[in-house]
Structure formats: C-alpha cells, structure tokens
Scaffold this motif. Sequence first.
Motif, mmCIF file in Angstrom:
data_model
loop_
_atom_site.group_PDB
_atom_site.id
_atom_site.type_symbol
_atom_site.label_atom_id
_atom_site.label_comp_id
_atom_site.label_asym_id
_atom_site.label_seq_id
_atom_site.Cartn_x
_atom_site.Cartn_y
_atom_site.Cartn_z
ATOM 1 N N ALA A 24 1.855 2.226 5.751
ATOM 2 C CA ALA A 24 0.992 2.522 6.892
ATOM 3 C C ALA A 24 -0.361 3.050 6.429
ATOM 4 C CB ALA A 24 1.671 3.545 7.810
ATOM 5 N N THR A 25 -0.358 3.866 5.388
ATOM 6 C CA THR A 25 -1.609 4.429 4.880
ATOM 7 C C THR A 25 -2.486 3.353 4.255
ATOM 8 O OG1 THR A 25 -0.499 6.540 4.459
ATOM 9 C CG2 THR A 25 -2.598 6.160 3.348
ATOM 10 N N LEU A 26 -1.917 2.539 3.384
ATOM 11 C CA LEU A 26 -2.707 1.513 2.708
ATOM 12 C C LEU A 26 -3.294 0.522 3.708
ATOM 13 C CD1 LEU A 26 -0.443 0.828 -0.417
ATOM 14 C CD2 LEU A 26 -2.535 2.198 -0.319
ATOM 15 N N LEU A 27 -2.503 0.142 4.710
ATOM 16 C CA LEU A 27 -3.012 -0.768 5.730
ATOM 17 C C LEU A 27 -4.052 -0.084 6.613
ATOM 18 C CD1 LEU A 27 0.320 -2.502 6.831
ATOM 19 C CD2 LEU A 27 -1.514 -3.531 5.496
ATOM 20 N N GLY A 28 -3.743 1.139 7.043
ATOM 21 C CA GLY A 28 -4.667 1.854 7.926
ATOM 22 C C GLY A 28 -6.007 2.108 7.271
ATOM 23 N N GLN A 29 -5.987 2.452 5.995
ATOM 24 C CA GLN A 29 -7.245 2.682 5.281
ATOM 25 C C GLN A 29 -8.080 1.407 5.179
ATOM 26 O OE1 GLN A 29 -5.987 6.432 2.357
ATOM 27 N NE2 GLN A 29 -5.985 4.378 1.545
ATOM 28 N N ALA A 30 -7.421 0.261 5.220
ATOM 29 C CA ALA A 30 -8.118 -1.026 5.149
ATOM 30 C C ALA A 30 -8.599 -1.494 6.518
ATOM 31 C CB ALA A 30 -7.206 -2.077 4.532
ATOM 32 N N GLY A 31 -8.381 -0.676 7.551
ATOM 33 C CA GLY A 31 -8.827 -1.043 8.887
ATOM 34 C C GLY A 31 -7.832 -1.880 9.662
ATOM 35 N N ILE A 32 -6.614 -2.003 9.172
ATOM 36 C CA ILE A 32 -5.563 -2.749 9.866
ATOM 37 C C ILE A 32 -4.913 -1.837 10.904
ATOM 38 C CG2 ILE A 32 -3.399 -4.015 9.586
ATOM 39 C CD1 ILE A 32 -5.894 -5.317 8.262
ATOM 40 N N ARG A 33 -4.722 -2.334 12.119
ATOM 41 C CA ARG A 33 -4.089 -1.538 13.179
ATOM 42 C C ARG A 33 -2.579 -1.498 12.944
ATOM 43 N NH1 ARG A 33 -5.385 -4.657 18.328
ATOM 44 N NH2 ARG A 33 -4.927 -6.340 16.839
ATOM 45 N N VAL A 34 -2.046 -0.289 12.866
ATOM 46 C CA VAL A 34 -0.646 -0.090 12.476
ATOM 47 C C VAL A 34 0.046 0.812 13.475
ATOM 48 C CG1 VAL A 34 0.895 0.795 10.679
ATOM 49 C CG2 VAL A 34 -1.263 -0.318 10.032
ATOM 50 N N HIS A 35 1.293 0.483 13.782
ATOM 51 C CA HIS A 35 2.166 1.419 14.491
ATOM 52 C C HIS A 35 3.393 1.654 13.630
ATOM 53 C CE1 HIS A 35 5.544 2.527 17.222
ATOM 54 N NE2 HIS A 35 4.612 3.352 17.672
ATOM 55 N N ILE A 36 3.758 2.927 13.448
ATOM 56 C CA ILE A 36 4.938 3.266 12.647
ATOM 57 C C ILE A 36 5.817 4.218 13.433
ATOM 58 C CG2 ILE A 36 3.677 5.120 11.434
ATOM 59 C CD1 ILE A 36 5.463 4.471 8.963
ATOM 60 N N CYS A 37 7.126 3.951 13.418
ATOM 61 C CA CYS A 37 8.077 4.814 14.126
ATOM 62 C C CYS A 37 9.182 5.240 13.167
ATOM 63 C CB CYS A 37 8.685 4.082 15.326
ATOM 64 S SG CYS A 37 9.921 2.825 14.873
ATOM 65 N N ASP A 38 9.876 6.303 13.561
ATOM 66 C CA ASP A 38 11.058 6.736 12.827
ATOM 67 C C ASP A 38 11.969 7.449 13.803
ATOM 68 O OD1 ASP A 38 11.658 7.253 9.546
ATOM 69 O OD2 ASP A 38 12.841 8.433 10.965
ATOM 70 N N ARG A 39 13.256 7.204 13.680
ATOM 71 C CA ARG A 39 14.197 7.827 14.621
ATOM 72 C C ARG A 39 14.314 9.329 14.411
ATOM 73 N NH1 ARG A 39 19.044 8.828 12.217
ATOM 74 N NH2 ARG A 39 19.394 7.875 10.173
ATOM 75 N N LEU A 40 13.970 9.810 13.208
ATOM 76 C CA LEU A 40 14.012 11.248 12.944
ATOM 77 C C LEU A 40 12.664 11.875 13.301
ATOM 78 C CD1 LEU A 40 15.861 11.310 9.505
ATOM 79 C CD2 LEU A 40 16.826 11.696 11.779
ATOM 80 N N PRO A 41 12.673 13.076 13.863
ATOM 81 C CA PRO A 41 11.403 13.674 14.311
ATOM 82 C C PRO A 41 10.545 14.216 13.189
ATOM 83 C CG PRO A 41 13.238 15.155 14.773
ATOM 84 C CD PRO A 41 13.843 13.875 14.288
ATOM 85 N N SER A 42 11.145 14.508 12.042
ATOM 86 C CA SER A 42 10.367 15.129 10.969
ATOM 87 C C SER A 42 10.936 14.719 9.625
ATOM 88 C CB SER A 42 10.390 16.665 11.107
ATOM 89 O OG SER A 42 11.727 17.146 11.095
ATOM 90 N N VAL A 43 10.298 15.192 8.573
ATOM 91 C CA VAL A 43 10.714 14.877 7.206
ATOM 92 C C VAL A 43 12.117 15.419 6.938
ATOM 93 C CG1 VAL A 43 10.243 15.474 4.788
ATOM 94 C CG2 VAL A 43 8.376 14.729 6.278
ATOM 95 N N TYR A 44 12.919 14.640 6.242
ATOM 96 C CA TYR A 44 14.245 15.081 5.808
ATOM 97 C C TYR A 44 14.053 16.161 4.755
ATOM 98 C CZ TYR A 44 19.181 14.515 4.452
ATOM 99 O OH TYR A 44 20.517 14.716 4.197
ATOM 100 N N GLU A 45 14.598 17.335 4.981
ATOM 101 C CA GLU A 45 14.266 18.501 4.155
ATOM 102 C C GLU A 45 15.097 18.639 2.884
ATOM 103 O OE1 GLU A 45 11.759 20.508 4.317
ATOM 104 O OE2 GLU A 45 10.962 19.566 6.127
ATOM 105 N N ILE A 46 15.974 17.700 2.632
ATOM 106 C CA ILE A 46 16.783 17.731 1.417
ATOM 107 C C ILE A 46 16.239 16.668 0.457
ATOM 108 C CG2 ILE A 46 19.086 17.451 0.458
ATOM 109 C CD1 ILE A 46 18.780 19.909 2.196
ATOM 110 N N PRO A 47 16.032 17.010 -0.808
ATOM 111 C CA PRO A 47 15.473 16.026 -1.749
ATOM 112 C C PRO A 47 16.462 14.910 -2.027
ATOM 113 C CG PRO A 47 16.221 17.963 -2.928
ATOM 114 C CD PRO A 47 16.349 18.285 -1.461
#
Length: 500
Positions: A24-47
């Motif tokens: 998403a970052t590489l595309l967005g920085q290039a001006g590409i319109r991106v939508h990204i979703c994830d079923r989890l609300p936040s980062v998984y806190e376990i490595p």
Amino acid sequence: MPIHSETQVDVAIVGCGPAGVVLATLLGQAGIRVHICDRLPSVYEIPRAISLDHEILRIFQQMGVIEQVMPFTEPFTNSEFFGVDGQLIRRMTMVQAPYPQGYTPSVVFSQPPVERILREHVSGLPHVSMAMGLAMTEFSQDANGVSLSYEDSSQVHARYAVACDGGASAMRDSLGIGFEDLDFDEPWLVVDVLVNEKGLAKLPKTSVQYCEPDRPCTLVIGPQNHRRWEISLKPEEDPVQAATPEATWKFLSRWLTPEDGELWRQSSYRFHALVAERWREGRVFLAGDAAHMQPPFLGQGMCQGVRDVANLAWKLTSVLKGDVRGMAAEKLLDSYGEERKAHVRELTSRIKGVGALVCERNVDKARARDSKLLAECGGIVKDTPRQDVLPALTTGLIFPSPGAGTLFPQPRMNQGQLMDHLIGYPWCWVTDGTVKAEIPHGVTTIDLSEEPESEGVVALWMQRHDVHAALIRPDHYVFASATNLADAQQLFENWRTHFN
C-alpha cells in the motif's frame, strides 16, 4: 482518503500485515489510489517475524521509514551449529563491511513497533484509504476490475486486487488456488521470552542451532532482552499441551528457570514448505503468506513477503500509469508470479537444506553429517555469510548476462548519501564510465567516473561479474549487464521489446 459506501480505486489490498502495508505504501507513494483493509483493528502485539535483511531495510528506505525503524533493530549475531557431541560444525555470519546495500546485512527486530510505524506512515498518504477491523466478505472480478464487499455493506471497486490475507487466505481459497507441497511438515514449539539479567548471564552470546537428534532446536538472540527458542516436538508429544506455560518451562529448563524471565509467547506450529500453484488469477494477485510458507531456519518468512510486494508494486504502477500497455502490460504483470514463485521455490529448497542439517534424527546419520562438514573445512569451521544462501532471479524480466537477476548494490556516493536518496527508484543505468551507450528515455544514468562512489561496492560487484555497466530495475534487481558498447546496445534493444 476516507472510505465511503462505494469507492473506486486502482488497487484493493486485503490484509494489512507486513506485505500488505508495504505494498500500500509503495503504490500510494507512486500516486496509485489504494484501499487496504484488515479484519483485525490493530497490530498483532506478539512478535512472529524476528529477522530482516538489508534488502528489506533498503525497501524501508524507499518507503521513508528507515530512520524510525532502525531503533527497533540490532545486528544479527553469528549463528553457530553444534553437532551430536556438542562440537561446532558450522557458523553462519554476515558479509563484511562495506555493506553492499548500505545497511547491516542481517538484523533482528521487534515486529509490533515496526508494524505500528509502517501503518502510521501509510495512514498519512493521501492516495491510501484504510479500513482496520473490517473484514472483506466476498469479491468478484470481470475483464475491467474487481468488486469487493465488506461486512459493513460497503463496497470497493478496483482495477486490481491483491490477497495479502495470510496462510489461510480466503481469497486464495475462493479462487481455487491450491498449494504445491515442497515436502516439509513438522511440529515445533516457538517460545519468546523476555529474559532478565540473571537469565541473560546463563545464555550463549551467539544464536545457536542445536543439531541434536533427540531434540533439534534453535536459539535466536533478538533485540535487547528478547530471546526466541524454536523447539522440535516428537511425534508422541501433544502440541497443545506443549504450549502450556508449565510444559514450556520444562522445555526451557536446559537454559532458564521461571525466575530468569517472562514468557512473552509460546505457540505450537507445524512448519510447512508450501508455494501457491499460481500467483495471479485474472486481476487478483497473491502475495506474502497467501502465496507461500517456509520453515523459519533462515528467518526469511517476512522478507519473502516484502520481496513479493516490492516486485509487484513497480509493475502495477507501470501498468496503471500507462507506461506499459496491451500485451506488454499483461506480460509484465505475469512476470511477477513467474519471478517470485521460482525464487521462493529455490530459497525454500535451500532453507529445507538447512533444516535437514539441523533436524537429522538418526544418530548415526547425524554423526556422519558432522564428520562430513568438518572434513570439508579441514576441521576449522569457516564463516558462511547468510546472504550467500539467497538466490538470484533466474526467470522473468531479466536478460541473460553476467549478474542478471542479482540484487544490485546501493553505493554510498562521494558526498555521503546513498544512491537511492540521490536518484530515487527509476530504471537506472550504472556504468564505470567505460561503456558509452545511448540511453533510452525513461532510464536514469549514474556514471561513477563522474559521480564516484566512496566505498567501492559497485566496483566490487562489477569486478566479480567482469562487466562495466548494468541496467537496474526499479526493485533494485539487475535486468542485464554489459562489458562493451555492443552488449549495451543489445540489452537496451531487448529492454525496449518488453515495454512496447
């Protein structure tokens, strides 16, 4: 860019783990319109991942987050392999300075804070919309694009979609794409411990592979006081029971007691070696764990996913911006799966080789292994850089020539700045000044006879391959090299055929 009930974008990404957020970052920085979703609300806190290499750090540089990420990394220690009788039989290290990519070649890192940095960065990009805590429920595609529906009844219409939704990918299953089994399936217990000073004093100062037939296992020295054990389970052992705190401390009793640290995570896994049968179905691509899984013996799981999306991002960008059209565009997009699948298969094969060395259960065969390794080095174990295990690209968008398909160095220029900071991430012609060719439009030139490097990493690369110039792709891989003008003219002619 806020998400409405219906949104039109260029690329929809399902899954905001490391692969998804980097894409998403590489595309967005290039001006590409991106939508990204994830079923989890936040980062998984376990490595989960614990190691990265210099190629991934260079990609973080491209994303503009390297300065924020580096405080959460430390150089990977040597990995020492000990045989049946406790003798050293192999040592894996890193290549020596000057570092070819501009960064420490192998690092350990703390995944949760790094993922938070990546998500915070992408959330500030104007071309990227995010929907965290929202699951994609179904999708369909036709010749013009992909339509995705979400559990809040919203819809996104995209020209392309990318499944970054993990090893149990619902998108992959919906497409009917199966896995090719590369013949590795073993139960292991993975334990992360935050070790106190008393415990640290008991532990080895390097990472260790215990190549012991009774219980193969790995100890990885993570950042600060984080230590990870990967412990092989026997057929008669219950993986669920093995992951209880009581059982876990029994497994760790060789090294630590409960007074020596705090359990951060203990989970049982089956280590697999799997690769998706195909990586593209129409306008939908697979990336990351949705496309492959490998044993962890070289710590390449997250690296593989980031390599996937770095490869895919510039190709999607080229097509979406109209730089490549028609059948050339389709061939360019097809080259993603062609290149990455072959690379993943080869690296997984090499990882399995390391795993087979570690996991030999037959005592006689293990002793023969130890004797063979020691005989090969004359009884004196030599350093084997981890980077030597990584393969080059062998297929796809490369032109047969010395060094083609390898990762090109990132030199530090004479003023101290790294090359990518100086020129960005275009197609780039790098020459030592002896090959004077007419450079096509769209290719940036670095002539090291006029803009010298300060550490000689490109000179070493050219000397190793006996060439004087190379054409570098936007993902830092070598398309082709040249020793003279005729070579250069031929490779540029071939390059033009891919984009017209």
